[in-house]
Design a protein around this motif. Structure first.
Motif, short mmCIF file in Angstrom:
data_model
loop_
_atom_site.label_atom_id
_atom_site.label_comp_id
_atom_site.label_asym_id
_atom_site.label_seq_id
_atom_site.Cartn_x
_atom_site.Cartn_y
_atom_site.Cartn_z
N UNK A 22 2.63 2.48 16.72
CA UNK A 22 4.16 2.65 16.69
C UNK A 22 4.45 2.81 15.18
N UNK A 23 4.12 1.57 14.52
CA UNK A 23 4.23 1.82 13.04
C UNK A 23 3.62 3.09 12.37
N UNK A 24 2.81 3.52 12.79
CA UNK A 24 1.81 4.75 12.15
C UNK A 24 2.89 5.82 12.48
N UNK A 25 3.28 6.06 13.81
CA UNK A 25 4.25 7.08 14.30
C UNK A 25 5.62 7.10 13.47
N UNK A 26 5.97 5.92 13.17
CA UNK A 26 7.18 5.86 12.48
C UNK A 26 7.20 6.18 11.12
N UNK A 27 6.14 6.29 10.67
CA UNK A 27 5.88 7.25 9.13
C UNK A 27 5.88 8.45 9.22
N UNK A 28 5.46 9.03 10.36
CA UNK A 28 5.17 10.44 10.33
C UNK A 28 6.54 11.20 11.00
N UNK A 29 6.54 12.52 10.36
CA UNK A 29 7.92 13.18 10.83
C UNK A 29 7.59 13.56 12.37
N UNK A 53 3.71 2.50 1.61
CA UNK A 53 3.60 1.03 1.79
C UNK A 53 2.24 0.55 2.06
N UNK A 54 2.40 -0.66 2.90
CA UNK A 54 1.08 -1.27 3.30
C UNK A 54 0.82 -0.50 4.67
N UNK A 55 1.16 0.47 5.18
CA UNK A 55 0.83 0.93 6.65
C UNK A 55 -0.68 1.54 6.40
N UNK A 56 -1.11 2.15 5.26
CA UNK A 56 -2.50 2.50 5.37
C UNK A 56 -3.36 1.22 5.38
N UNK A 57 -3.07 0.25 4.84
CA UNK A 57 -3.93 -1.17 4.74
C UNK A 57 -3.74 -1.76 6.21
N UNK A 58 -2.70 -1.72 6.77
CA UNK A 58 -2.38 -2.31 7.98
C UNK A 58 -3.36 -1.48 9.08
N UNK A 59 -3.24 -0.24 9.25
CA UNK A 59 -4.08 0.53 9.96
C UNK A 59 -5.50 0.15 9.78
N UNK A 60 -5.95 0.54 8.47
CA UNK A 60 -7.44 0.35 8.07
C UNK A 60 -7.83 -1.25 8.48
N UNK A 61 -7.09 -2.26 8.69
CA UNK A 61 -7.43 -3.55 8.88
C UNK A 61 -8.07 -3.61 10.39
N UNK A 62 -7.55 -2.59 11.40
CA UNK A 62 -7.87 -2.65 12.56
C UNK A 62 -9.06 -1.75 12.98
N UNK A 70 -6.12 7.17 -0.88
CA UNK A 70 -4.82 7.76 -1.82
C UNK A 70 -3.90 6.50 -1.66
N UNK A 71 -4.15 5.35 -1.43
CA UNK A 71 -2.96 4.51 -1.51
C UNK A 71 -2.77 4.12 -2.94
N UNK A 72 -1.22 3.96 -3.05
CA UNK A 72 -0.76 4.00 -4.35
C UNK A 72 -0.40 5.39 -5.04
N UNK A 73 -0.75 6.50 -4.31
CA UNK A 73 -0.47 7.87 -4.74
C UNK A 73 0.95 8.08 -4.07
N UNK A 74 1.64 8.98 -4.55
CA UNK A 74 2.75 9.64 -3.81
C UNK A 74 2.40 10.14 -2.66
N UNK A 75 2.69 9.86 -1.42
CA UNK A 75 2.59 10.41 0.02
C UNK A 75 2.94 11.84 -0.06
N UNK A 76 2.39 12.74 0.48
CA UNK A 76 2.40 14.14 0.68
C UNK A 76 3.55 14.35 2.00
N UNK A 77 4.49 15.00 1.65
CA UNK A 77 5.40 15.21 2.58
C UNK A 77 5.13 16.76 2.90
N UNK A 78 4.44 16.80 3.97
CA UNK A 78 4.25 18.40 4.64
C UNK A 78 4.55 18.40 6.22
N UNK A 79 4.51 19.47 6.69
CA UNK A 79 4.85 19.46 8.16
C UNK A 79 3.46 19.62 8.86
N UNK A 80 3.48 19.79 10.10
CA UNK A 80 2.08 19.73 10.82
C UNK A 80 1.39 20.82 10.57
N UNK A 81 1.81 22.14 10.40
CA UNK A 81 1.04 23.07 10.05
C UNK A 81 0.36 22.94 8.56
#
Length: 129
Positions: free
Chosen positions: A111-118, A39-48, A60-71
């Motif tokens: 908080x928004x950033x963390x909410x999008x991460x596993x 969504x807009x999260x990359x742009x929202x974070x980048x704006x600050x 990578x905005x607009x591409x499918x996000x990568x669903x990976x684990x921390x490792x």
């Protein structure tokens, strides 16, 4: 925030002490995080963030996000960083970059950033050892 202030803070948080390396590591961590955000999260974070850090986050905005684990995330950061970087060093650099971001952007944005991460990504937001 000025970019040179950001890089100095990355060093203070345990990141690379060489400015060029800190620049490279910061951009790699942000580009890799950007692949996880929707969504807009990359742009929202980048704006600050300083202009120098916006492009890596948005590339990578607009591409499918990568669903990976921390490792997987840390292996990708280490591979992209090169310089003999291993996943443990990638964790330290990621913590330094994200710790610096947490100092400079709003708490709501973090908080928004963390909410999008596993939940498994929580170590990225801890202080390096």
């Amino acid at each position: 925030m000025q970019y040179h202030e950001f890089l100095a803070a990355v060093e203070k948080h345990g990141g690379p002490t060489d400015r060029d390396h800190a620049d490279q590591a910061s951009k790699i961590v942000l580009a890799t995080i950007g692949q996880r955000l929707a969504g807009q999260e990359p742009r929202d974070l980048a704006s600050q963030l300083p202009p120098e850090l916006q492009e890596p986050l948005l590339q990578h905005t607009g591409e499918d996000e990568i669903g990976d684990d921390l490792d997987d995330f840390l292996r990708r950061v280490a591979d992209r960083e090169g310089r003999g970087c291993d996943p443990e060093t990638a964790l330290t650099h990621s913590q330094a970059v994200l710790g610096t971001i947490a100092e400079f952007v709003s708490a709501g944005e973090i908080a928004d950033l963390r909410s999008q991460l596993p939940a498994g990504y929580a170590p990225l937001f801890q202080q390096p050892r």
